[in-house]
Design a protein around this motif. Structure first.
Motif, PDB file in Angstrom:
ATOM      1  N   PRO A 150      -3.557  -4.347   6.552  1.00 19.00           N
ATOM      2  CA  PRO A 150      -2.284  -4.537   5.854  1.00 19.00           C
ATOM      3  C   PRO A 150      -1.919  -6.011   5.828  1.00 19.00           C
ATOM      4  CG  PRO A 150      -1.891  -3.708   8.076  1.00 19.00           C
ATOM      5  CD  PRO A 150      -3.374  -3.664   7.860  1.00 19.00           C
TER       6      PRO A 150
ATOM      7  N   TYR B 110      -1.542   5.442   8.037  1.00 22.33           N
ATOM      8  CA  TYR B 110      -0.967   6.048   6.837  1.00 22.33           C
ATOM      9  C   TYR B 110      -1.247   5.223   5.580  1.00 22.33           C
ATOM     10  CZ  TYR B 110       2.094   9.033   9.772  1.00 22.33           C
ATOM     11  OH  TYR B 110       2.594   9.951  10.665  1.00 22.33           O
ATOM     12  N   PHE B 111      -1.739   3.994   5.727  1.00 22.37           N
ATOM     13  CA  PHE B 111      -1.718   3.038   4.625  1.00 22.37           C
ATOM     14  C   PHE B 111      -2.803   3.298   3.576  1.00 22.37           C
ATOM     15  CE2 PHE B 111       0.471  -0.592   7.160  1.00 22.37           C
ATOM     16  CZ  PHE B 111       1.674   0.054   6.992  1.00 22.37           C
ATOM     17  N   HIS B 112      -2.398   3.047   2.322  1.00 25.82           N
ATOM     18  CA  HIS B 112      -3.276   3.123   1.159  1.00 25.82           C
ATOM     19  C   HIS B 112      -3.110   1.842   0.346  1.00 25.82           C
ATOM     20  CE1 HIS B 112      -3.051   7.266   2.444  1.00 25.82           C
ATOM     21  NE2 HIS B 112      -4.006   7.605   1.606  1.00 25.82           N
TER      22      HIS B 112
ATOM     23  N   TYR C 144       0.854   0.260   0.513  1.00 26.33           N
ATOM     24  CA  TYR C 144       1.269  -1.099   0.854  1.00 26.33           C
ATOM     25  C   TYR C 144       0.063  -2.012   0.682  1.00 26.33           C
ATOM     26  CZ  TYR C 144       2.890  -5.120   3.547  1.00 26.33           C
ATOM     27  OH  TYR C 144       3.243  -6.389   3.926  1.00 26.33           O
TER      28      TYR C 144
ATOM     29  N   HIS D 144      -0.315   2.202  10.703  1.00 28.85           N
ATOM     30  CA  HIS D 144      -1.317   1.698   9.772  1.00 28.85           C
ATOM     31  C   HIS D 144      -2.322   2.767   9.356  1.00 28.85           C
ATOM     32  CE1 HIS D 144      -0.391  -2.573  11.475  1.00 28.85           C
ATOM     33  NE2 HIS D 144       0.661  -1.960  10.968  1.00 28.85           N
TER      34      HIS D 144
ATOM     35  N   ARG E  27      -7.116   5.372   0.298  1.00 27.91           N
ATOM     36  CA  ARG E  27      -6.899   5.026   1.697  1.00 27.91           C
ATOM     37  C   ARG E  27      -7.603   3.720   2.044  1.00 27.91           C
ATOM     38  NH1 ARG E  27      -5.058   7.882   5.943  1.00 27.91           N
ATOM     39  NH2 ARG E  27      -5.021   9.798   4.715  1.00 27.91           N
ATOM     40  N   TYR E  28      -7.019   2.962   2.965  1.00 26.76           N
ATOM     41  CA  TYR E  28      -7.667   1.738   3.432  1.00 26.76           C
ATOM     42  C   TYR E  28      -9.085   2.043   3.903  1.00 26.76           C
ATOM     43  CZ  TYR E  28      -3.501  -1.330   3.694  1.00 26.76           C
ATOM     44  OH  TYR E  28      -2.421  -2.135   3.405  1.00 26.76           O
TER      45      TYR E  28
ATOM     46  N   GLN F 197       6.028   4.005  -1.407  1.00 24.74           N
ATOM     47  CA  GLN F 197       5.433   2.736  -1.832  1.00 24.74           C
ATOM     48  C   GLN F 197       6.514   1.676  -1.756  1.00 24.74           C
ATOM     49  OE1 GLN F 197       6.144   1.357  -5.398  1.00 24.74           O
ATOM     50  NE2 GLN F 197       5.468  -0.458  -4.294  1.00 24.74           N
TER      51      GLN F 197
ATOM     52  N   SER G 147      -3.041  -4.439   0.815  1.00 27.49           N
ATOM     53  CA  SER G 147      -3.941  -4.946   1.840  1.00 27.49           C
ATOM     54  C   SER G 147      -4.086  -6.464   1.687  1.00 27.49           C
ATOM     55  CB  SER G 147      -5.311  -4.286   1.711  1.00 27.49           C
ATOM     56  OG  SER G 147      -5.937  -4.703   0.513  1.00 27.49           O
TER      57      SER G 147
END
Length: 626
Positions: free
Chosen positions: A605, A495-497, A460, A493, A598-599, A416, A462
């Motif tokens: 992002p 991987y992003f949450h 990260y 991207h 998760r996104y 994070q 949004s």
């Protein structure tokens, strides 16, 4: 070369170097008058948007051309720091109000929504700068007491009603409510429920007499607002000697020295940055009291905005007492070798200004320390020195002081952070080959407790996180992920949450904290936890060179690692409800909600240097960086 993605159509440059670092451009004067569109030059990356759709999505697309800035009153010069902070400063001074789709302004924007957008070329790892100096328009009927309270806060272009009145005890910590087991604390946040600040700390709390009678201090940081910093010391300590350790050069160094001219008790120590594009990113306080000595390692810059409505974290050491006179240097060492590592880190500066402090630390008993120090210093390191710094130091400690857990391959790794550097065209260039391997190390002999299915979750914010935050879009000035970097690593991207922190009451306080951890499949136990100044970048963590025989690090960073073995447990239980804090709690206070979310298909992002005009933020504004 063009590429389609969920972020729109981007024109990519011909350079695909995995470490293509671009120096930041000098600050530009804001263009406050509408005028003809500027033509792109060879050095200017161009974002080529798709033609606008008839029914745009509710979430702002990353291919929208900004409307020419509205003519406004003249503003003060932008603050020091990256272009992301300067853009936030300008937008706070001159907010662009949201208008619905039927308004003439939006119609005009759509009619001219063709061509490219002249983007900045800054790839800074972090946006940090002095607090905005703009004085907002204020109602004429302010009482002296209200005016005094407002003067303590970052200026707001949204008027006096933007701020909530703080309770009288906002700047007073309650020692009985603080959990001393881990000595890990979040910062106080303005504008949230009081219970979510119970046991949290403000900088005024840290420097207050309740923690000791201060004699001298050292402030290590990336960015300083010196007049504001001086005011955070209580009056009785405000003229005590202070050393500022910084990495500024040339014009920015001159401005920093200019800030300190009224304060004869302040001296400077310039950190040596021998490798291009490195920064002095460490954030630490050394506090010398009549009663002893203390270390504070934190994530906040020494500026007002970083202590106001952002999520930050810190570790505060115990009060270290003085050793008996004549004790050897090895006396007062902790089982985690914290004293040795702190001295080695300070010696790495090669600074005569710190020599006296190195001697003072030798004279104190640091044996109570239960955390490990993880530092980065600039340089190229060979042999055993490769494991002294950066992610290889973390890998070494995880190898030597953790144990394999059952079904270890199913324990996710979580990272994070608030900024992202360039990591290459695919995950094999650095993320998986080096950094992920380090984070997945557990047990002796450096065994990597991973499998092809081991999850890696990256948290990260949004666009919607930023839009709905306490600060609104300007909060994105502290999240400087640039379009130039993002367009070269679309693979990342997935991987992003999202940032979500309901249990700490901080979902709307954007994170400037950086944390990394290994967590059980049910998210109830931690194998380890790290809070640090280091963002997700090779400059911060280091990258292997010359067939893995050399480690290169660009920046100074510092963090603390919590390992269960130092607390005589096998794992840390995750605290389900961080606030209100209980002194008897045994759970670890993870600063965001687990499991991460998760996104969604509509999430993007946050990217600071593109416009967001299709939905207003919490103050009714849109984001049009200049």
């Amino acid at each position: 070369m063009s590429q389609e993605s969920q972020h729109g159509k981007w024109t990519l440059s011909d350079s695909d170097d995995d470490d293509n670092i671009v120096p930041p451009t000098p600050p530009k004067k804001p263009n406050l008058k509408p005028g003809p569109e500027r033509k792109a030059t060879a050095a200017t990356p161009v974002l080529k948007p798709k033609p606008p759709k008839a029914k745009p999505e509710p979430v702002p697309e990353h291919n929208v051309k900004p409307e020419p800035p509205i003519k406004t009153e003249k503003v003060s010069a932008p603050p020091m720091g990256s272009e992301a902070r300067q853009a936030a400063h300008l937008r706070q001074s001159n907010p662009v109000k949201y208008e619905n789709s039927s308004s003439p302004a939006v119609k005009r924007k759509r009619e001219t929504d063709e061509g490219g957008w002249d983007l900045s070329s800054s790839d800074d790892d972090e946006a940090a700068s002095s607090a905005p100096k703009i004085k907002p328009k204020q109602p004429s009927s302010r009482s002296p007491a209200r005016k005094k309270a407002e003067d303590k806060r970052p200026p707001s272009p949204h008027g006096a009603s933007y701020y909530k009145e703080e309770p009288s005890d906002f700047f007073e910590a309650n020692l009985s409510a603080m959990n001393g087991t881990y000595r890990f604390y979040l910062n106080k946040v303005s504008g949230i429920e009081k219970r979510f600040n119970t046991g949290a700390l403000h900088i005024k709390d840290i420097l207050s007499p309740m923690f000791g009678t201060l004699k001298e201090s050292v402030q290590f940081n990336y960015c300083f607002d010196i007049p504001w910093m001086v005011k955070q010391y209580p009056p009785e300590f405000r003229d005590k000697p202070v050393i500022i350790v910084h990495g500024e050069k040339r014009e920015s160094k001159a401005r920093l020295i200019q800030q300190a001219q009224p304060y004869s008790h302040i001296r400077f120590c310039q950190a040596k940055l021998d490798i291009a594009f490195g920064t002095h990113h460490t954030k630490m306080m050394l506090l010398w009291y009549e009663e002893g000595f203390r270390v504070v390692i934190l994530t906040s810059n020494m500026i007002q905005a970083d202590w106001y409505q952002k999520t930050q974290g810190l570790w505060m050491s115990p009060l270290y007492s003085r050793l008996p006179e004549g004790s050897p240097e090895t006396a007062g060492e902790s089982p985690t070798h914290f004293k040795r590592d702190l001295l080695e880190y300070l010696r790495a500066y090669r600074a005569p200004e710190l020599a006296e402090w190195i001697e003072r630390i030798k004279e104190h008993d640091l044996s109570e320390t239960r955390i490990y120090l993880i530092g980065s210093t600039p340089g190229r390191f060979l042999g055993r020195d490769m494991e002294k710094w950066g992610h290889l130091k973390l890998r070494k400690l995880l190898s030597e002081h953790t144990c394999l857990v059952q079904n270890a391959g199913q324990w996710p790794v979580i990272g994070q952070f608030s900024s992202i550097g360039s990591m290459g065209l695919d995950k094999t260039k650095w993320l998986a080959a080096e950094f992920q391997r380090t984070l997945m190390t557990l047990g002796t002999a450096g065994s990597s407790s991973s499998s092809p299915d081991t999850p890696m979750l990256l948290v990260y914010p949004s666009v919607d996180n930023v839009r709905t935050s306490l600060e609104g879009y300007p909060a994105g000035g502290s999240l400087p992920y640039s379009i130039q970097t993002a367009q070269k690593q679309l693979w990342l991207h997935s991987y992003f949450h999202r940032w979500k922190a309901e249990t700490s009451g901080r979902s709307n306080a954007m994170p400037h904290i950086k944390t990394y951890m290994r967590v059980s499949p049910d998210f109830s136990q931690l194998a380890w936890f790290l809070v640090t100044s280091a963002n997700l970048s090779k400059a911060a963590w280091g990258a292997l060179e010359k067939s893995n025989t050399q480690m290169m690090i660009r920046s100074y960073e510092l963090g603390v690692l919590y390992l269960p073995s130092a607390f005589n447990v096998s794992t840390f239980p995750v605290e389900k409800n961080i606030f209100p804090v209980s002194s008897s709690s045994t759970g670890f206070p993870v600063p965001f909600d687990l499991p991460p979310h998760r996104y969604s298909g509509k999430d993007r992002p946050w990217i600071w240097n593109i416009p967001y005009t299709q939905a207003p933020d919490t103050h009714g504004n849109i984001w049009v960086p200049s």
